[in-house]
Design a protein around this motif. Structure first.
Motif, PDB file in Angstrom:
ATOM      1  N   ALA A 147      31.768  29.093  43.404  1.00  0.00           N
ATOM      2  CA  ALA A 147      31.579  30.476  42.958  1.00  0.00           C
ATOM      3  C   ALA A 147      32.448  31.435  43.769  1.00  0.00           C
ATOM      4  O   ALA A 147      33.090  32.351  43.216  1.00  0.00           O
ATOM      5  CB  ALA A 147      30.105  30.858  43.081  1.00  0.00           C
ATOM      6  N   MET A 148      32.488  31.223  45.086  1.00  0.00           N
ATOM      7  CA  MET A 148      33.313  32.081  45.933  1.00  0.00           C
ATOM      8  C   MET A 148      34.793  31.925  45.593  1.00  0.00           C
ATOM      9  O   MET A 148      35.546  32.911  45.541  1.00  0.00           O
ATOM     10  CB  MET A 148      33.073  31.750  47.404  1.00  0.00           C
ATOM     11  N   GLU A 149      35.218  30.700  45.344  1.00  0.00           N
ATOM     12  CA  GLU A 149      36.613  30.484  44.983  1.00  0.00           C
ATOM     13  C   GLU A 149      36.941  31.150  43.651  1.00  0.00           C
ATOM     14  O   GLU A 149      38.050  31.661  43.463  1.00  0.00           O
ATOM     15  CB  GLU A 149      36.907  28.981  44.917  1.00  0.00           C
ATOM     16  N   GLY A 150      35.969  31.146  42.726  1.00  0.00           N
ATOM     17  CA  GLY A 150      36.196  31.837  41.465  1.00  0.00           C
ATOM     18  C   GLY A 150      36.438  33.326  41.665  1.00  0.00           C
ATOM     19  O   GLY A 150      37.333  33.913  41.044  1.00  0.00           O
ATOM     20  N   VAL A 151      35.647  33.943  42.533  1.00  0.00           N
ATOM     21  CA  VAL A 151      35.825  35.366  42.841  1.00  0.00           C
ATOM     22  C   VAL A 151      37.190  35.602  43.487  1.00  0.00           C
ATOM     23  O   VAL A 151      37.930  36.537  43.129  1.00  0.00           O
ATOM     24  CB  VAL A 151      34.693  35.853  43.762  1.00  0.00           C
ATOM     25  N   LEU A 152      37.541  34.735  44.451  1.00  0.00           N
ATOM     26  CA  LEU A 152      38.813  34.902  45.154  1.00  0.00           C
ATOM     27  C   LEU A 152      40.001  34.685  44.222  1.00  0.00           C
ATOM     28  O   LEU A 152      40.999  35.422  44.286  1.00  0.00           O
ATOM     29  CB  LEU A 152      38.886  33.936  46.338  1.00  0.00           C
ATOM     30  N   HIS A 153      39.906  33.678  43.361  1.00  0.00           N
ATOM     31  CA  HIS A 153      41.013  33.422  42.441  1.00  0.00           C
ATOM     32  C   HIS A 153      41.211  34.607  41.506  1.00  0.00           C
ATOM     33  O   HIS A 153      42.359  34.987  41.217  1.00  0.00           O
ATOM     34  CB  HIS A 153      40.753  32.141  41.638  1.00  0.00           C
ATOM     35  N   ALA A 154      40.121  35.210  41.057  1.00  0.00           N
ATOM     36  CA  ALA A 154      40.238  36.380  40.184  1.00  0.00           C
ATOM     37  C   ALA A 154      40.925  37.536  40.901  1.00  0.00           C
ATOM     38  O   ALA A 154      41.742  38.258  40.310  1.00  0.00           O
ATOM     39  CB  ALA A 154      38.857  36.797  39.687  1.00  0.00           C
ATOM     40  N   ARG A 155      40.623  37.706  42.168  1.00  0.00           N
ATOM     41  CA  ARG A 155      41.272  38.769  42.935  1.00  0.00           C
ATOM     42  C   ARG A 155      42.739  38.450  43.186  1.00  0.00           C
ATOM     43  O   ARG A 155      43.604  39.336  43.117  1.00  0.00           O
ATOM     44  CB  ARG A 155      40.549  38.985  44.270  1.00  0.00           C
ATOM     45  N   ARG A 156      43.024  37.187  43.504  1.00  0.00           N
ATOM     46  CA  ARG A 156      44.408  36.816  43.800  1.00  0.00           C
ATOM     47  C   ARG A 156      45.301  36.918  42.571  1.00  0.00           C
ATOM     48  O   ARG A 156      46.524  37.089  42.704  1.00  0.00           O
ATOM     49  CB  ARG A 156      44.451  35.400  44.357  1.00  0.00           C
ATOM     50  N   THR A 157      44.722  36.768  41.401  1.00  0.00           N
ATOM     51  CA  THR A 157      45.508  36.805  40.156  1.00  0.00           C
ATOM     52  C   THR A 157      45.286  38.086  39.373  1.00  0.00           C
ATOM     53  O   THR A 157      45.718  38.183  38.220  1.00  0.00           O
ATOM     54  CB  THR A 157      45.152  35.602  39.273  1.00  0.00           C
ATOM     55  N   ASP A 158      44.629  39.056  39.967  1.00  0.00           N
ATOM     56  CA  ASP A 158      44.362  40.334  39.296  1.00  0.00           C
ATOM     57  C   ASP A 158      45.673  40.934  38.775  1.00  0.00           C
ATOM     58  O   ASP A 158      46.617  41.126  39.557  1.00  0.00           O
ATOM     59  CB  ASP A 158      43.708  41.290  40.297  1.00  0.00           C
ATOM     60  N   PRO A 159      45.777  41.228  37.465  1.00  0.00           N
ATOM     61  CA  PRO A 159      47.041  41.784  36.923  1.00  0.00           C
ATOM     62  C   PRO A 159      47.480  43.060  37.625  1.00  0.00           C
ATOM     63  O   PRO A 159      48.677  43.376  37.642  1.00  0.00           O
ATOM     64  CB  PRO A 159      46.700  42.041  35.459  1.00  0.00           C
ATOM     65  N   ARG A 160      46.543  43.789  38.197  1.00  0.00           N
ATOM     66  CA  ARG A 160      46.930  45.015  38.899  1.00  0.00           C
ATOM     67  C   ARG A 160      47.852  44.723  40.080  1.00  0.00           C
ATOM     68  O   ARG A 160      48.695  45.568  40.435  1.00  0.00           O
ATOM     69  CB  ARG A 160      45.679  45.758  39.380  1.00  0.00           C
ATOM     70  N   VAL A 161      47.676  43.532  40.709  1.00  0.00           N
ATOM     71  CA  VAL A 161      48.567  43.169  41.819  1.00  0.00           C
ATOM     72  C   VAL A 161      50.007  43.132  41.336  1.00  0.00           C
ATOM     73  O   VAL A 161      50.928  43.666  41.978  1.00  0.00           O
ATOM     74  CB  VAL A 161      48.153  41.819  42.436  1.00  0.00           C
TER      75      VAL A 161
END
Length: 492
Positions: A47-61
């Motif tokens: 679950a934590m990795e899912g949250v982190l992956h979403a942040r790392r791949t956030d289109p806003r980045v």
């Protein structure tokens, strides 16, 4: 109104904070987590990795990176951007499903590996390892984008290195290491510690030695684990060690080793806290700190003169005649199976074995079902005797269970870098031995902090070592150090 760079850094800091939380879950799993919690913990990690992956791949980045006005940024800002862009490019190549599944399976695999190791039963671990390897091959293929899969994996640990460059480096190291090993083992063995050494006294001494090497216990702690490690960065950096009742060197040197890692993280410039620059630049450079702390400093004749008195106070009779005998014992070269207990002469041969085997696994030259036999065959060829049981062979390391393919070669890179740093340190602090003999590590650790550690991820790995030493890194200082030290110890 904020700029794209401001927004990018705010996002990066929050992501880094969450990564620290995920790391704490891993630390807890290795130290104090109840055994029955393993299945739940694997779900928590996923679950934590899912949250982190979403942040790392956030289109806003991607949008913020595209909108940057780089001519307004400082050199440090540009270094932050370089690392954020690299991480974003890599993360967006890996599907969220795959990232979460790797976290779930490797969390579960860690416990299965530990049980299989305790039972000396590779077959009990092999099906789970096959799952891990399959997932990591898939991830590597996504990261490589049609290129070499193992090269892509290496970038997570040592950005810029390739498998071919490792082959060339290892090819230059192997002949001289093998020749030195054979020459040393043909000589009479070194003396050894004898007796049973109180575990509480071992812990007290290891904590004292950690402080001598500059570990800040107000921002850290020392615990026990099956496989010693360092965890965290900045203001919360924890280490673990282990105890062997008949071998206090095991605990002392695993502690010093992990303190090298921890000191690097604690000493990064506080301005970089919870940013991409706020951690060590690579695992090879990280390993250079743990190895120079452990070996060139911690196993030096001068430091062992100080340690002689400390060990006598802690344990009484050591079964050795004098300080010179302690120095010889701490640097004894002997037959053995375990990488983490290997002497300086033979350590890198263990790494070369693992690197070749994991490259073969990833490239499908061998499968997990072939791994134990391949390990045993290679070990006997390199070391001249057979592996006696799986816990002394293919099951001894935690790395593959948690998916760390590409990590092993950084240990030898770290030794190479440490050789370069040691040479530069000796020139910068000509009276170093006098300080070491007094138990004063500050001149050495201060030099490493100022020349390397405080810069964190500011420079690329090779540039980090070159900036600290004034020269491009090569294997020659390491080989010269080993041949000189062990030639004198063994009368070669």
């Amino acid at each position: 109104m904020t700029t794209p760079f401001d927004d990018l850094m705010a996002h990066a800091r929050e992501t880094a904070a969450l990564e620290q939380v995920a790391g704490r879950l891993g630390w807890d799993q290795e130290t104090v987590m109840p055994r029955g919690a393993a299945a739940q913990r694997s779900e928590e990690m996923a679950a934590m990795e899912g949250v982190l992956h979403a942040r790392r791949t956030d289109p806003r980045v991607g949008d913020w990176l595209a909108a940057l006005e780089t001519d307004t940024l400082t050199a440090e800002d540009l270094a932050q951007v370089r690392l954020i862009r690299r991480a974003f490019d890599r993360a967006t190549r890996v599907p969220a499903r795959l990232s979460a599944e790797i976290a779930r399976v490797t969390s579960r695999a860690q416990g299965i590996w530990a049980e299989a190791r305790a039972a000396d039963d590779f077959d009990a671990f092999a099906p789970t390892l096959a799952e891990v390897v399959s997932l990591k091959r898939e991830e590597g293929a996504a990261l490589s984008n049609g290129g070499d899969v193992y090269d892509a994996m290496l970038q997570d640990y040592e950005p810029g290195i390739t498998g071919n460059e490792l082959d060339a480096l290892f090819g230059r190291l192997r002949p001289r290491l093998v020749a030195l090993r054979e020459a040393v083992l043909a000589r009479p063995p070194a003396p050894a510690l004898t007796g049973v050494f109180d575990e509480a006294a071992q812990m007290r001494l290891s904590r004292k030695v950690a402080g001598v090497f500059g570990y800040d216990m107000k921002r850290g702690r020392v615990d026990k684990a099956v496989h010693p490690f360092s965890s965290g960065s900045g203001q919360d950096v924890r280490i673990t060690t282990r105890t062997a009742p008949t071998d206090p060197f095991n605990r002392l040197y695993s502690t010093i080793h992990e303190v090298g890692h921890a000191a690097y993280e604690q000493n990064v410039d506080p301005r970089y806290l919870l940013t991409p620059l706020g951690s060590g630049v690579s695992m090879g450079v990280h390993e250079s700190q743990s190895r120079i702390y452990e070996n060139q400093l911690g196993r030096s004749r001068a430091f062992l003169g100080w340690l002689w008195s400390e060990m006598r106070d802690a344990f009484g009779d050591l079964g050795l005649a004098d300080e010179d005998s302690l120095y010889a014992a701490a640097n004894g070269v002997h037959r053995g199976y375990i990488r983490t207990e290997a002497d300086e002469v033979q350590y890198n041969l263990h790494i070369l074995l693992r690197t070749d085997l994991e490259r073969a696994l990833i490239s499908r030259e061998i499968e997990v079902s072939d791994l134990e036999e391949a390990w045993n065959r290679r070990f006997e060829a390199d070391f001249g005797y057979a592996v006696d049981r799986p816990s002394n062979g293919v099951l001894q390391d935690v790395h593959w269970s948690v998916g760390l393919f590409g990590y092993f070669p950084t240990y030898t890179l770290g030794n190479v870098y440490a050789g370069c740093l040691h040479g530069a340190l000796r020139k910068a602090v000509p009276d170093l031995d006098a300080h070491l003999a007094a138990g004063d590590l500050a001149p050495a650790t201060d030099w490493l902090r100022d020349k390397l550690q405080r810069h964190g991820g500011l420079r690329e790995p090779l540039d980090t070592i070159a900036a600290a030493t004034g020269e491009a890194p090569t294997e020659e200082p390491l080989l010269a150090y080993l041949e000189t030290k062990f030639g004198a110890l063994y009368g070669l």
